[in-house]
Motif scaffolding. Structure first.
Motif, mmCIF file in Angstrom:
data_model
loop_
_atom_site.group_PDB
_atom_site.id
_atom_site.type_symbol
_atom_site.label_atom_id
_atom_site.label_comp_id
_atom_site.label_asym_id
_atom_site.label_seq_id
_atom_site.Cartn_x
_atom_site.Cartn_y
_atom_site.Cartn_z
ATOM 1 N N VAL A 1 9.972 5.082 2.150
ATOM 2 C CA VAL A 1 9.394 3.743 2.255
ATOM 3 C C VAL A 1 7.913 3.766 1.901
ATOM 4 N N THR A 2 7.191 4.805 2.336
ATOM 5 C CA THR A 2 5.758 4.899 2.048
ATOM 6 C C THR A 2 5.511 5.116 0.560
ATOM 7 N N SER A 3 6.247 6.054 -0.038
ATOM 8 C CA SER A 3 6.035 6.336 -1.459
ATOM 9 C C SER A 3 6.450 5.153 -2.321
ATOM 10 N N TYR A 4 7.534 4.463 -1.937
ATOM 11 C CA TYR A 4 7.994 3.313 -2.721
ATOM 12 C C TYR A 4 6.968 2.184 -2.703
ATOM 13 N N LEU A 5 6.427 1.880 -1.519
ATOM 14 C CA LEU A 5 5.553 0.715 -1.387
ATOM 15 C C LEU A 5 4.136 0.969 -1.898
ATOM 16 N N PHE A 6 3.597 2.145 -1.627
ATOM 17 C CA PHE A 6 2.175 2.342 -1.921
ATOM 18 C C PHE A 6 1.913 3.134 -3.195
ATOM 19 N N SER A 7 2.958 3.608 -3.839
ATOM 20 C CA SER A 7 2.780 4.265 -5.144
ATOM 21 C C SER A 7 3.176 3.340 -6.288
ATOM 22 N N ASN A 8 3.594 2.145 -5.929
ATOM 23 C CA ASN A 8 4.064 1.163 -6.911
ATOM 24 C C ASN A 8 2.943 0.173 -7.221
ATOM 25 N N GLU A 9 2.399 0.242 -8.406
ATOM 26 C CA GLU A 9 1.270 -0.623 -8.777
ATOM 27 C C GLU A 9 1.629 -2.102 -8.727
ATOM 28 N N LYS A 10 2.890 -2.437 -8.933
ATOM 29 C CA LYS A 10 3.303 -3.837 -8.982
ATOM 30 C C LYS A 10 3.963 -4.303 -7.680
ATOM 31 N N VAL A 11 3.784 -3.535 -6.607
ATOM 32 C CA VAL A 11 4.408 -3.889 -5.328
ATOM 33 C C VAL A 11 3.951 -5.276 -4.880
ATOM 34 N N ARG A 12 4.844 -6.003 -4.227
ATOM 35 C CA ARG A 12 4.504 -7.336 -3.723
ATOM 36 C C ARG A 12 4.854 -7.415 -2.231
ATOM 37 N N PHE A 13 3.823 -7.625 -1.419
ATOM 38 C CA PHE A 13 3.991 -7.797 0.020
ATOM 39 C C PHE A 13 3.897 -9.277 0.365
ATOM 40 N N LEU A 14 4.718 -9.701 1.319
ATOM 41 C CA LEU A 14 4.624 -11.061 1.852
ATOM 42 C C LEU A 14 4.370 -10.985 3.348
ATOM 43 N N GLU A 15 3.303 -11.645 3.799
ATOM 44 C CA GLU A 15 3.124 -11.811 5.241
ATOM 45 C C GLU A 15 3.434 -13.256 5.578
ATOM 46 N N ILE A 16 4.306 -13.429 6.574
ATOM 47 C CA ILE A 16 4.640 -14.769 7.048
ATOM 48 C C ILE A 16 3.912 -14.999 8.364
ATOM 49 N N ASN A 17 3.214 -16.109 8.453
ATOM 50 C CA ASN A 17 2.502 -16.495 9.674
ATOM 51 C C ASN A 17 1.212 -15.714 9.883
ATOM 52 N N SER A 18 0.393 -15.645 8.853
ATOM 53 C CA SER A 18 -0.914 -14.993 9.000
ATOM 54 C C SER A 18 -1.853 -15.895 9.788
ATOM 55 N N LYS A 19 -2.518 -15.307 10.790
ATOM 56 C CA LYS A 19 -3.543 -16.041 11.537
ATOM 57 C C LYS A 19 -4.934 -15.490 11.242
ATOM 58 N N THR A 20 -4.996 -14.178 10.997
ATOM 59 C CA THR A 20 -6.302 -13.529 10.841
ATOM 60 C C THR A 20 -6.451 -12.747 9.540
ATOM 61 N N GLY A 21 -5.336 -12.396 8.900
ATOM 62 C CA GLY A 21 -5.422 -11.610 7.672
ATOM 63 C C GLY A 21 -5.494 -10.114 7.905
ATOM 64 N N SER B 1 13.710 -14.129 6.908
ATOM 65 C CA SER B 1 13.031 -13.097 6.118
ATOM 66 C C SER B 1 14.013 -12.092 5.554
ATOM 67 N N ILE B 2 15.015 -11.700 6.344
ATOM 68 C CA ILE B 2 16.037 -10.787 5.830
ATOM 69 C C ILE B 2 16.804 -11.443 4.683
ATOM 70 N N GLU B 3 17.035 -12.750 4.792
ATOM 71 C CA GLU B 3 17.776 -13.463 3.744
ATOM 72 C C GLU B 3 16.968 -13.641 2.463
ATOM 73 N N LEU B 4 15.663 -13.397 2.510
ATOM 74 C CA LEU B 4 14.856 -13.444 1.282
ATOM 75 C C LEU B 4 15.149 -12.252 0.378
ATOM 76 N N ASP B 5 15.906 -11.279 0.894
ATOM 77 C CA ASP B 5 16.436 -10.164 0.099
ATOM 78 C C ASP B 5 15.352 -9.214 -0.415
ATOM 79 N N SER B 6 14.300 -9.012 0.370
ATOM 80 C CA SER B 6 13.326 -7.975 0.011
ATOM 81 C C SER B 6 13.887 -6.622 0.445
ATOM 82 N N ASN B 7 13.298 -5.553 -0.055
ATOM 83 C CA ASN B 7 13.794 -4.223 0.307
ATOM 84 C C ASN B 7 13.542 -3.903 1.776
ATOM 85 N N TYR B 8 12.393 -4.352 2.285
ATOM 86 C CA TYR B 8 12.013 -4.004 3.655
ATOM 87 C C TYR B 8 11.541 -5.246 4.402
#
Length: 402
Positions: free
Chosen positions: A117-137, A272-279
């Motif tokens: 999971v670490t190598s997939y997410l942080f070694s991928n230049e085009k990775v896309r993270f979504l945060e739902i319900n950000s209050k502070t960033g 969020s699970i139904e959005l079909d992201s890997n994690y």
């Protein structure tokens, strides 16, 4: 001007329920206006000073600023920087700014490797993270730095600070996507990630995200999964990971003292699970493991998860909620989990008491049970009872609550 500057939705989100704008105006005369203004000016000045620092030093400065903020009430939990580091380093890894016991911040961030999971997410230049319900960033701040550290290897040594700041802005623009409940949360998130600089942030404010996710999840999915919604093209968005701290519940009684409440976080997990992201990785109350909420949302969530249980690879359960959120009471404790849609197997279930963790690999749901056992020792007890001669399950002779 404070009351007039804050929009109604943001006020309701960040203030305790009984502190309406009218109430604030009533006791406003008891504030020392000079002190109030000076306090706000000091926070802004510290934020502007942080803009001159390297990304790593800036993060430390922003974390120090947030350490002075308090949760206004238990329904508006501003996730502390320590908890963000605990949650994400335990589930997806990355660069952590706290020591291994999560007692103190450290001078130099440490790398936590959680394997694939670490190598997939942080070694991928085009990775896309979504945060739902950000209050502070603070969640995207952690993610941005972990992406930044990997890309930093390619930086030109000359003009290092200038190159680092450009790279940081590129990470925020390319890799982070954020949904906020209120305009003020969006503004705070922008300040956290970019300060007062001119970079671009991918953030949207949903006026009524709680109702949309609860009652119109398909409409929510359709909007969020359009590249055009984010200004990134005309195709379909693919998020690699969805993380965050969803809203827990809201009062639905006739007055603020009513005990009636609607659970919100089960709908955020399911959607969020139904959005079909890997994690997917959230921090939530643990009461959904076994409890029956008034609105049946816990039962519905467990039914949904039972159909996807083999994809839960880790759960960290804190029976004492104060081990995570100090001075905030959350009945049943707190947990954070990692859902991996490509994983199939037992869950690594960790019971956490302070810094002590006991981890057991076991099925998320035991045979014939529709609840998740919240203590690993219960599994041993259950197996011993089942092996007893002439065992008959109580499930076969009970009716409802009787």
């Amino acid at each position: 001007k404070f009351v007039d500057l804050v929009d109604e939705n943001s006020w309701n989100e960040f203030m305790p329920p009984l502190v309406t704008k009218d109430v604030f105006k009533y006791f406003q005369k008891y504030y020392d206006e000079d002190v109030f203004i000076a306090a706000g000016a000091k926070i802004r000045e510290l934020t502007k000073q942080a803009d001159k620092l390297s990304p790593e030093e800036r993060i430390k400065q922003i974390a120090r600023i947030f350490s002075n903020f308090k949760n206004p009430d238990k329904e508006t939990v501003l996730t502390p920087w320590r908890v963000v580091n605990m949650h994400l380093s335990d589930t997806i890894g990355g660069w952590c700014f706290w020591d291994e016991k999560f007692e103190n911040p450290i001078e130099k961030p440490r790398f936590v490797n959680k394997g694939n999971v670490t190598s997939y997410l942080f070694s991928n230049e085009k990775v896309r993270f979504l945060e739902i319900n950000s209050k502070t960033g603070l969640y995207p701040l952690y993610l941005a730095y972990s992406c930044f550290k990997e890309k930093q290897k390619t930086l030109c040594i000359e003009k290092k600070l200038e190159s680092e700041k450009k790279l940081w802005n590129d990470v925020v623009n390319d890799n982070l996507f954020i949904i906020c409940k209120t305009p003020m949360a969006k503004t705070i998130t922008r300040r956290t990630l970019l300060g007062y600089t001119q970079g671009k942030i991918n953030a949207h404010c949903f006026d009524d995200i709680k109702n949309i996710i609860t009652y119109k999840p398909i409409q929510f999915h359709d909007r969020v999964l359009k590249e055009s919604f984010w200004g990134k093209g005309t195709g379909i968005m693919k998020f690699d990971a969805i993380v965050g701290n969803p809203p827990y519940q809201e009062n639905v009684g006739s007055d603020s003292n009513s005990s009636l409440s609607k659970q919100l976080f089960p709908y955020f997990i399911k959607s969020s699970i139904e959005l079909d992201s890997n994690y997917v990785s959230f921090i939530t109350p643990s009461k959904w493991f076994t409890a029956e909420a008034q609105d049946k949302s816990f039962i519905q969530l467990r039914k949904f998860i039972k159909n996807n249980h083999q994809h839960f690879c880790s759960i960290y359960h804190y029976p004492n909620d104060n081990d995570v959120f100090s001075k905030v009471s959350i009945a049943g404790g707190v947990n954070y989990f990692l859902y991996d849609k490509n994983y199939t197997g037992d869950v690594q279930f960790s019971e956490c008491y302070g810094i002590n963790k006991t981890t057991v690999s076991r099925p998320l749901f035991e045979e014939d049970l529709d609840i998740i056992l919240s203590m690993n020792v219960f599994v041993d007890i259950l197996n011993k009872v089942r092996k007893h001669n002439d065992f008959v399950s109580m499930m076969t002779i009970r009716k409802g609550r009787n």
